[in-house]
Design a protein around this motif. Sequence first.
Motif, PDB file in Angstrom:
ATOM      1  N   HIS A  28       0.824  -1.373  -0.096  1.00  0.00           N
ATOM      2  CA  HIS A  28       0.114  -0.087  -0.144  1.00  0.00           C
ATOM      3  C   HIS A  28       0.886   1.381  -0.051  1.00  0.00           C
ATOM      4  O   HIS A  28       1.633   1.348   0.994  1.00  0.00           O
ATOM      5  N   PHE A  29       0.726   2.049  -1.018  1.00  0.00           N
ATOM      6  CA  PHE A  29       1.538   3.167  -1.088  1.00  0.00           C
ATOM      7  C   PHE A  29       0.587   4.486  -0.313  1.00  0.00           C
ATOM      8  O   PHE A  29      -0.561   4.490  -0.513  1.00  0.00           O
ATOM      9  N   GLN A  30       1.597   5.345   0.196  1.00  0.00           N
ATOM     10  CA  GLN A  30       0.815   6.412   0.848  1.00  0.00           C
ATOM     11  C   GLN A  30       1.234   7.526   0.358  1.00  0.00           C
ATOM     12  O   GLN A  30       2.311   7.577  -0.174  1.00  0.00           O
ATOM     13  N   ALA A  31       0.415   8.863   0.245  1.00  0.00           N
ATOM     14  CA  ALA A  31       0.752  10.004  -0.290  1.00  0.00           C
ATOM     15  C   ALA A  31       1.887  10.584   0.574  1.00  0.00           C
ATOM     16  O   ALA A  31       2.018  10.548   1.731  1.00  0.00           O
ATOM     17  N   GLY A  32       2.769  11.175  -0.014  1.00  0.00           N
ATOM     18  CA  GLY A  32       3.951  12.073   0.603  1.00  0.00           C
ATOM     19  C   GLY A  32       5.153  12.166  -0.409  1.00  0.00           C
ATOM     20  O   GLY A  32       4.834  11.741  -1.339  1.00  0.00           O
ATOM     21  N   GLY A  62       9.474   6.675  -0.678  1.00  0.00           N
ATOM     22  CA  GLY A  62       8.517   7.246   0.562  1.00  0.00           C
ATOM     23  C   GLY A  62       8.768   6.448   1.575  1.00  0.00           C
ATOM     24  O   GLY A  62       9.684   6.128   2.162  1.00  0.00           O
ATOM     25  N   SER A  63       7.533   6.055   2.082  1.00  0.00           N
ATOM     26  CA  SER A  63       7.403   4.953   3.264  1.00  0.00           C
ATOM     27  C   SER A  63       7.110   3.810   2.976  1.00  0.00           C
ATOM     28  O   SER A  63       6.809   2.836   3.860  1.00  0.00           O
ATOM     29  N   SER A  64       7.067   3.129   1.593  1.00  0.00           N
ATOM     30  CA  SER A  64       6.589   1.999   1.355  1.00  0.00           C
ATOM     31  C   SER A  64       8.021   1.282   0.789  1.00  0.00           C
ATOM     32  O   SER A  64       8.629   1.762  -0.087  1.00  0.00           O
TER      33      SER A  64
END
Length: 96
Positions: A28-32, A62-64
Motif C-alpha cells: 500500500h503506497f501512501q501519499a507523501g 517514500g514510506s513503502s
Amino acid sequence: MHDPMHSHVVAIKRILRYLKGTLDVGLHFQAGPLNLQAYSDADWASDLNDRCSVSSSIVFLGSSPISWASKKQHTVSRSSTEAQYRALVIAAAELA
C-alpha cells in the motif's frame, strides 16, 4: 507450453489457489514525498560451516518498501567491516 504434463497443470492450479486466497494482500503506497532510501546490514560469519556472511537490504520509495533481499555472501569476509561493505555494494547495485 505446447505439451504440458500433469505436474504443470497441478502447479498452475496451486498458483491460482494461492492468488485467489491473497487478493486483499499487497503493498500500500501512501501519499507523501517520494524519496528513495536504502538500508543494508550484514551478519558477519554467521554460517559456522563455511564462515560466510549474510547480507540483507531493503529499499523504500517514500514510506513503502519496494525491494528487499537477504542473501548469503559468496566469499568469506576477514572482518565485520568488510562484510558490511559487501552488503552496501549489493544495496547500491539495487538502487542503480
